[in-house]
Scaffold this active site. Structure first.
Site, PDB file in Angstrom:
ATOM      1  N   LYS A   1      43.014  35.852  32.282  1.00 42.80           N
ATOM      2  CA  LYS A   1      42.941  34.432  32.609  1.00 42.80           C
ATOM      3  C   LYS A   1      42.540  33.612  31.380  1.00 42.80           C
ATOM      4  O   LYS A   1      41.940  34.139  30.438  1.00 42.80           O
ATOM      5  CB  LYS A   1      41.892  34.202  33.712  1.00 42.80           C
ATOM      6  CG  LYS A   1      42.225  34.813  35.050  1.00 42.80           C
ATOM      7  CD  LYS A   1      41.076  34.608  36.019  1.00 42.80           C
ATOM      8  CE  LYS A   1      41.379  35.217  37.380  1.00 42.80           C
ATOM      9  NZ  LYS A   1      42.384  34.449  38.119  1.00 42.80           N
TER      10      LYS A   1
ATOM     11  N   ARG B   1      45.263  41.491  46.502  1.00 38.57           N
ATOM     12  CA  ARG B   1      46.153  42.068  47.509  1.00 38.57           C
ATOM     13  C   ARG B   1      46.243  43.591  47.367  1.00 38.57           C
ATOM     14  O   ARG B   1      46.533  44.288  48.343  1.00 38.57           O
ATOM     15  CB  ARG B   1      47.525  41.405  47.416  1.00 38.57           C
ATOM     16  CG  ARG B   1      48.264  41.626  46.118  1.00 38.57           C
ATOM     17  CD  ARG B   1      49.325  40.560  45.869  1.00 38.57           C
ATOM     18  NE  ARG B   1      48.731  39.275  45.530  1.00 38.57           N
ATOM     19  CZ  ARG B   1      49.437  38.168  45.299  1.00 38.57           C
ATOM     20  NH1 ARG B   1      50.754  38.198  45.380  1.00 38.57           N
ATOM     21  NH2 ARG B   1      48.827  37.036  44.993  1.00 38.57           N
TER      22      ARG B   1
END
Length: 493
Positions: free
Chosen positions: A276, A350
């Site tokens: 990020k 996920r």
């Protein structure tokens, strides 16, 4: 802080402060009128002079009023009479509580539960006042020195003389909710060097010991034996071992199917190899707020001794770059036996959740609800006002939507049509972990849906609601309010 009910006339309250309401028209709430008569019209005079406008959240402190036992009277603006909804009511309570939090007072009495809120009875107003006041008074000072001051220890909620059992129940529910939210906020606000997967496991053990829960913690070897290749792929770049934490509240019949809550527990998310940007990366300690909300809900359910079976499942891991970290293009095998091509290592939540959802099948659950700070796309779609809601069972989702409205911890349903599942195509594996920029919140849920064929399932994306950023950054404790209300509705409480 302790909450209690009081039925004394406001003028007789022997408290450090009494809180009453003033409407935008300068009309007074019943307790404000009673105080006004006792002190010879000082409140009416202040309103007519414009010292308090009556706008929602406007406040004015009056001191040493004649005929009033309390040292202070706090007037709070309530807006237009007859136009107060759930959100406005909570904002008014929070504004008053914020002022109380700055006083050198040990106790206070709130007479705001007498405000009329459309469609809500006094029991709802008592419960919501406790929750909103506790939220406004919350401070996380674990690592910060604060100047010594006298903290508010007792807040009494004024109610009508014949409140009876429903108000006592509402008070207990409000206190349990406040405790659950506080736990969720505390866990979220801890720095990632403290709040690791092992720390979460220790917190679960502490909850179990204190509140009579059953706890089990699986280590990486045990998860490997179960074939949790997706979950373990996330932890490969970290020196902190992953944990799968299971907490059980067994309040129902022994063989009754449980409600299962699954909370994403990424205790720090750097993005892994798909790293990020540095700006605001510190806020990625909040990526375990789904796990925190599961802990908070379990605590509240235990405090209320809810007569149902409830299971919390928390897959916990860090997501960091390392020579051993999973790479874009790697393929892993899930517990369900499906293969996943990892196109973006920053779509790690996920991967944790798909194996955790498969693990939930062993509980033969009535319903499964997962809670996750899953997608930035949800923040763009809904901001910080509502959590995204998707799933494969409309009855379950309707119940969650109703609970969110009642708790004013709202969710908004997004579609999960088969059309979106068509975006999840990989030439090398059964499915990829991302499907491009379009409809990112929905395709993330579509990925999870591939692991829920045997479950009545709903997914809450709390990326926009779990914390606030900026100078006032803090975990919010959401959606503990929604989840607890859903459980209360199930048991008819």
């Amino acid at each position: 802080m302790q909450f209690e009910l009081t039925r004394l006339p406001a003028s007789q309250e022997p408290r450090g402060c009494v809180v009453v309401g003033v409407y935008a028209s300068h009309a007074l709430t019943p307790s404000a009128k009673q105080l006004d008569q006792a002190c010879g019209g000082a409140i009416t005079a202040a309103a007519k002079a414009g010292d308090i406008t009556g706008k929602p959240g406007d406040t004015l402190m009056l001191r040493a009023l004649p005929g009033v036992a309390a040292q202070r009277v706090l007037l709070v603006g309530c807006g237009k009479s007859g136009e107060i909804d759930e959100g406005a009511y909570q904002r008014v309570v929070a504004a008053a509580a914020a002022v109380l939090g700055k006083l050198h007072a040990a106790d206070a009495a709130f007479y705001l539960a007498e405000l009329a809120v459309a469609g809500r009875d006094e029991a709802w107003r008592v419960r919501a006042a406790v929750a909103a006041a506790s939220h406004a008074l919350y401070r996380f000072t674990e690592y910060k020195r604060e100047p010594g001051r006298r903290h508010l220890k007792t807040l009494a909620i004024g109610c009508r003389a014949r409140g009876g059992k429903p108000l006592e129940v509402a008070l207990a529910q409000g206190q349990a909710l406040a405790e659950g939210v506080r736990l969720a906020r505390d866990l979220g606000n801890h720095p990632a060097n403290i709040c690791t997967p092992s720390y979460l496991a220790d917190q679960a053990r502490g909850l179990a010991k204190k509140h009579g829960l059953v706890v089990e913690v699986l280590d990486e070897a045990q998860m490997g034996e179960l074939g949790m290749g997706a979950l373990l792929a996330v932890s490969r770049g970290s020196r902190e071992p992953a944990k799968l934490i299971v907490l059980k509240h067994q309040g129902g019949k022994a063989k009754a199917a449980p409600v299962v809550l699954v909370g994403k527990g990424v205790t720090f998310d750097s993005g892994g190899i798909s790293i990020k940007p540095a700006a605001t990366m510190d806020e990625m300690k909040f990526d375990m707020c789904g796990a925190a909300s599961v802990f908070g809900t379990l605590k509240a359910a235990a405090l209320l001794k809810l007569p149902l079976n409830l299971v919390g499942v928390v897959p916990a891991s860090e997501n960091l770059p390392d020579g051993n970290a999973v790479k874009p293009g790697d393929i892993v095998t899930t517990m369900a036996g499906k293969t996943v091509e990892i196109l973006n290592t920053d779509a790690e939540g996920r991967l944790l959740l798909c194996d955790a959802l498969t693990y939930c099948e062993r509980f033969k659950p009535e319903v499964v609800i997962d809670i996750a700070t899953l997608t930035g796309a949800c923040v763009i779609s809904l901001g910080g006002h509502a959590s995204g809601l998707l799933g494969n069972d409309q009855k379950l989702m309707d119940a969650l939507l109703d609970a969110g409205r009642s708790a004013h911890d709202r969710a908004w349903q997004l579609p999960l049509w088969d059309d979106y599942k068509e975006q999840l195509r990989s030439p090398f594996a059964d499915l990829p972990n991302v499907a491009g920029r379009e409809a990112g919140t929905i395709t993330a849920a579509a990925f999870l849906s591939a692991f829920t064929d045997k479950l009545r399932w709903a997914h809450l994306d709390i990326a926009g609601t779990a914390w606030k950023g900026g100078k006032e950054k803090s975990a919010t404790g959401r959606p503990v309010g929604l989840l607890l209300q859903y459980l209360l509705d199930r048991v008819g409480a």
